[in-house]
Design a protein around this motif. Structure first.
Motif, PDB file in Angstrom:
ATOM      1  N   SER A 167     -29.212 -50.391  17.248  1.00  0.00           N
ATOM      2  CA  SER A 167     -27.823 -50.218  17.666  1.00  0.00           C
ATOM      3  C   SER A 167     -27.698 -49.270  18.851  1.00  0.00           C
ATOM      4  N   SER A 168     -28.831 -48.841  19.397  1.00  0.00           N
ATOM      5  CA  SER A 168     -28.729 -47.936  20.551  1.00  0.00           C
ATOM      6  C   SER A 168     -28.112 -48.717  21.702  1.00  0.00           C
ATOM      7  N   GLY A 169     -27.113 -48.105  22.305  1.00  0.00           N
ATOM      8  CA  GLY A 169     -26.358 -48.817  23.341  1.00  0.00           C
ATOM      9  C   GLY A 169     -27.073 -48.758  24.676  1.00  0.00           C
ATOM     10  N   GLN A 170     -26.252 -49.015  25.700  1.00  0.00           N
ATOM     11  CA  GLN A 170     -26.762 -49.008  27.057  1.00  0.00           C
ATOM     12  C   GLN A 170     -27.161 -47.593  27.466  1.00  0.00           C
ATOM     13  N   LYS A 171     -28.158 -47.468  28.318  1.00  0.00           N
ATOM     14  CA  LYS A 171     -28.557 -46.166  28.820  1.00  0.00           C
ATOM     15  C   LYS A 171     -28.965 -46.328  30.285  1.00  0.00           C
ATOM     16  N   ILE A 172     -28.516 -45.404  31.115  1.00  0.00           N
ATOM     17  CA  ILE A 172     -28.963 -45.478  32.512  1.00  0.00           C
ATOM     18  C   ILE A 172     -29.566 -44.136  32.918  1.00  0.00           C
ATOM     19  N   ASP A 173     -30.284 -44.126  34.052  1.00  0.00           N
ATOM     20  CA  ASP A 173     -30.916 -42.876  34.492  1.00  0.00           C
ATOM     21  C   ASP A 173     -29.920 -41.984  35.243  1.00  0.00           C
ATOM     22  N   VAL A 174     -29.202 -42.608  36.167  1.00  0.00           N
ATOM     23  CA  VAL A 174     -28.362 -41.793  37.051  1.00  0.00           C
ATOM     24  C   VAL A 174     -26.990 -42.428  37.243  1.00  0.00           C
ATOM     25  N   TYR A 175     -25.946 -41.595  37.199  1.00  0.00           N
ATOM     26  CA  TYR A 175     -24.635 -42.032  37.659  1.00  0.00           C
ATOM     27  C   TYR A 175     -24.279 -41.156  38.845  1.00  0.00           C
ATOM     28  N   THR A 232     -29.488 -46.992  38.286  1.00  0.00           N
ATOM     29  CA  THR A 232     -28.428 -46.188  38.900  1.00  0.00           C
ATOM     30  C   THR A 232     -27.097 -46.932  38.896  1.00  0.00           C
ATOM     31  N   GLU A 233     -26.042 -46.204  38.672  1.00  0.00           N
ATOM     32  CA  GLU A 233     -24.709 -46.797  38.748  1.00  0.00           C
ATOM     33  C   GLU A 233     -23.799 -45.839  39.508  1.00  0.00           C
ATOM     34  N   HIS A 234     -22.745 -46.403  40.111  1.00  0.00           N
ATOM     35  CA  HIS A 234     -21.730 -45.553  40.737  1.00  0.00           C
ATOM     36  C   HIS A 234     -20.386 -46.220  40.616  1.00  0.00           C
ATOM     37  N   ASP A 235     -19.376 -45.624  41.165  1.00  0.00           N
ATOM     38  CA  ASP A 235     -18.000 -46.080  40.953  1.00  0.00           C
ATOM     39  C   ASP A 235     -17.579 -47.153  41.961  1.00  0.00           C
ATOM     40  N   GLN A 271     -14.868 -40.514  36.798  1.00  0.00           N
ATOM     41  CA  GLN A 271     -16.269 -40.893  37.065  1.00  0.00           C
ATOM     42  C   GLN A 271     -17.201 -40.198  36.071  1.00  0.00           C
ATOM     43  N   MET A 272     -16.915 -38.938  35.772  1.00  0.00           N
ATOM     44  CA  MET A 272     -17.739 -38.200  34.802  1.00  0.00           C
ATOM     45  C   MET A 272     -17.629 -38.850  33.421  1.00  0.00           C
ATOM     46  N   ARG A 273     -16.408 -39.270  33.085  1.00  0.00           N
ATOM     47  CA  ARG A 273     -16.206 -39.943  31.788  1.00  0.00           C
ATOM     48  C   ARG A 273     -17.048 -41.222  31.719  1.00  0.00           C
ATOM     49  N   GLU A 274     -17.053 -41.948  32.845  1.00  0.00           N
ATOM     50  CA  GLU A 274     -17.826 -43.195  32.903  1.00  0.00           C
ATOM     51  C   GLU A 274     -19.329 -42.906  32.757  1.00  0.00           C
ATOM     52  N   ALA A 275     -19.781 -41.808  33.402  1.00  0.00           N
ATOM     53  CA  ALA A 275     -21.201 -41.429  33.284  1.00  0.00           C
ATOM     54  C   ALA A 275     -21.553 -41.180  31.818  1.00  0.00           C
ATOM     55  N   ASN A 276     -20.638 -40.529  31.103  1.00  0.00           N
ATOM     56  CA  ASN A 276     -20.869 -40.275  29.675  1.00  0.00           C
ATOM     57  C   ASN A 276     -20.885 -41.561  28.872  1.00  0.00           C
ATOM     58  N   ARG A 277     -19.921 -42.439  29.188  1.00  0.00           N
ATOM     59  CA  ARG A 277     -19.825 -43.700  28.462  1.00  0.00           C
ATOM     60  C   ARG A 277     -21.104 -44.526  28.630  1.00  0.00           C
ATOM     61  N   LEU A 278     -21.690 -44.439  29.813  1.00  0.00           N
ATOM     62  CA  LEU A 278     -22.906 -45.217  30.085  1.00  0.00           C
ATOM     63  C   LEU A 278     -24.172 -44.491  29.615  1.00  0.00           C
ATOM     64  N   SER A 299     -25.598 -41.805  30.719  1.00  0.00           N
ATOM     65  CA  SER A 299     -26.465 -41.519  31.852  1.00  0.00           C
ATOM     66  C   SER A 299     -27.256 -40.230  31.603  1.00  0.00           C
ATOM     67  N   ASN A 300     -28.526 -40.256  31.934  1.00  0.00           N
ATOM     68  CA  ASN A 300     -29.339 -39.048  31.758  1.00  0.00           C
ATOM     69  C   ASN A 300     -28.959 -37.968  32.767  1.00  0.00           C
ATOM     70  N   PHE A 301     -28.653 -38.405  33.985  1.00  0.00           N
ATOM     71  CA  PHE A 301     -28.310 -37.451  35.052  1.00  0.00           C
ATOM     72  C   PHE A 301     -27.065 -37.909  35.798  1.00  0.00           C
ATOM     73  N   VAL A 302     -26.368 -36.934  36.381  1.00  0.00           N
ATOM     74  CA  VAL A 302     -25.310 -37.257  37.339  1.00  0.00           C
ATOM     75  C   VAL A 302     -25.712 -36.619  38.660  1.00  0.00           C
ATOM     76  N   ILE A 303     -25.551 -37.360  39.747  1.00  0.00           N
ATOM     77  CA  ILE A 303     -25.747 -36.757  41.068  1.00  0.00           C
ATOM     78  C   ILE A 303     -24.389 -36.709  41.749  1.00  0.00           C
ATOM     79  N   MET A 304     -23.979 -35.501  42.156  1.00  0.00           N
ATOM     80  CA  MET A 304     -22.654 -35.348  42.767  1.00  0.00           C
ATOM     81  C   MET A 304     -22.770 -35.283  44.276  1.00  0.00           C
ATOM     82  N   VAL A 305     -22.063 -36.208  44.926  1.00  0.00           N
ATOM     83  CA  VAL A 305     -22.127 -36.285  46.382  1.00  0.00           C
ATOM     84  C   VAL A 305     -20.774 -35.855  46.956  1.00  0.00           C
ATOM     85  N   GLY A 306     -20.789 -34.754  47.706  1.00  0.00           N
ATOM     86  CA  GLY A 306     -19.543 -34.272  48.314  1.00  0.00           C
ATOM     87  C   GLY A 306     -19.381 -32.771  48.138  1.00  0.00           C
TER      88      GLY A 306
END
Ligand code: AMP
Length: 419
Positions: free
Chosen positions: A321-329, A355-358, A367-374, A376-383
């Motif tokens: 039942s483990s859901g989706q998992k991604i490396d980076v959002y 990797t996923e992005h918005d 976007q942070m909420r989406e990273a959690n939903r997916l 994601s192991n890491f978030v990279i913040m650009v800006g």
């Protein structure tokens, strides 16, 4: 609204995890036993199945999806795979190249049955066929191989049933005995069984009707009619199963629906999934290749229903039942950093990082909420200020730690992701 055809099922993204887990397991088990994959077309000439499976079987007489195409050819969507594999084997002269050949498949099948839990009109089977040997070790290997997939998938409640149908000659003698036994009980048989009495008498053993079952429990059984050679083949199969510690029971009522079986037949059932409890069935079919125009060649195989395996797994709580998992959002802090985000995503993906992005112009918070939903192991913040200095922030979502790293140095970013 248009809906899927009755008896067909969509396999949705949330279901895929367990399907892939099953498919990967099948592939790895088949490799261990040295079976090579074969893929055949979804449709064939109708006569392949009517000749190969037998006119009197349920499949051919009432379940096939058959239609005439624009050139007037009668076409059938494959209801099972053995006939197709043998057709391909003969058409491509594989017998000349290999005097012994092991093949496996994973494929959709089509049968117009009455849909219910575990019984669909488009379903999936995996299976194996070994062509060219009459060795009873191979019959035992088929049982072990199919069982090993089920067990390694996580199923525990499994029963292996085996039987032998002997050769057509000994079976004919047996059928005559059965006919004389059933003649006196004929009027008590269900309508279906009355029909089968003439068309395919062994199939009366498959009847779910209670009276039929009582009658058939007392009927003469096939093993007493087998000749010495068939019996010793059966003994050998049992010996091999015992040798590897596989528990099985002999079920003389296991006749299987298809005409082409000779000697060993087997079924693996999951007693917990209701009336459609057979997960897997198979056996030896030493006459089929000749029947389809080849020279006499012994063969053995099995087919297992994947939807039923998944259903059994659900009932036994063995689904992953483990859901989706991604490396980076990648979170875009400044709206105008689309190009930078797009480029970074491309670089990460080309470095093997999921990797996923918005794509919905969402706020940073969303976007942070989406990273959690997916997950994601890491978030990279650009800006932000960091980006003005040529840096991005890498946040580890598990422990919350953050590090700054140079945006232009993909190797440095990769290193930060591996920590
Ligand atoms: P068979 O080819 O009839 O021996 O079937 C082999 C296996 O395929 C069965 O044990 C089932 O697990 C599966 N199967 C057969 N027919 C269906 C169906 N209509 N829907 C789902 N699974 C099926």
């Amino acid at each position: 609204m248009i809906k899927a055809i009755t008896g067909t099922k969509d396999i949705l993204p949330n279901d895929i995890n367990n399907w892939r887990r099953l498919e990967n397991l099948i592939e790895s088990r088949m490799k261990l036993y040295n079976y090579r994959e074969i893929r055949t077309p979804v449709f064939e000439e109708t006569s392949l199945f009517s000749r190969g499976i037998g006119e009197t079987t349920d499949i051919v007489s009432k379940e096939m999806y058959t239609f005439t195409d624009r050139s007037g050819t009668s076409i059938t969507l494959k209801p099972e795979m053995t006939a197709s594999v043998v057709r391909a084997y003969l058409e491509h002269n594989l017998g000349k190249q290999y005097n012994f050949l092991k093949m496996y498949y994973i494929s959709p099948m089509f049968r117009q049955e009455r849909p219910q839990a575990g019984r669909l009109r488009q379903f999936h089977q995996f299976g194996a066929e070994a062509i060219g040997s009459n060795d009873p070790a191979l019959d035992a290997e088929m049982i072990e191989l199919s069982y090993s997939v089920l067990v390694n998938f996580g199923l525990k409640n499994l029963e292996i049933k085996i039987n032998s149908l002997g050769t057509p000659e000994s079976r004919e003698i047996y059928k005559n005995e059965l006919r004389s036994y059933l003649k006196s009980k004929f009027s008590d048989l269900s309508d279906d069984s009355k029909k089968r009495f003439n068309s395919n008498i062994l199939r009366i053993f498959d009847s779910k009707d209670e009276t039929d079952q009582i009658i058939m429990n007392q009927a003469p059984k096939i093993l007493s009619y087998l000749d010495g050679q068939d019996l010793s083949h059966f003994e050998e199969v049992k010996k091999y199963l015992n040798l590897i510690g596989l528990n099985f029971s002999v079920d003389e009522k296991l006749v299987r629906g298809l005409d082409y079986y000779t000697n060993t037949t087997f079924e693996i059932i999951s007693p917990k999934i209701g009336s459609q409890s057979a997960l897997c069935g198979g056996g030896r079919y030493n006459l089929l290749i000749e029947q389809l125009g080849g020279k006499p060649t012994p063969a053995t195989g099995f087919a297992a229903g994947m939807e039923r395996i998944l259903l059994a797994c659900q009932n036994e709580n063995c689904m992953d039942s483990s859901g989706q998992k991604i490396d980076v959002y990648i979170v875009r802090i400044d709206q105008d950093k689309e190009s930078e985000v797009f480029k970074l995503a491309s670089q990460l993906r080309n470095n093997g990082i999921t990797t996923e992005h918005d794509y919905l112009s969402r706020s940073v918070k969303a976007q942070m909420r989406e990273a959690n939903r997916l997950n994601s192991n890491f978030v990279i913040m650009v800006g932000g200020n960091e980006f003005k200095h040529g840096n991005v922030v890498v946040k580890n979502m598990e422990d919350g730690t953050q590090v700054e790293t140079k945006f232009s140095d993909i190797n440095e970013i990769k290193r930060k992701l591996s920590k």
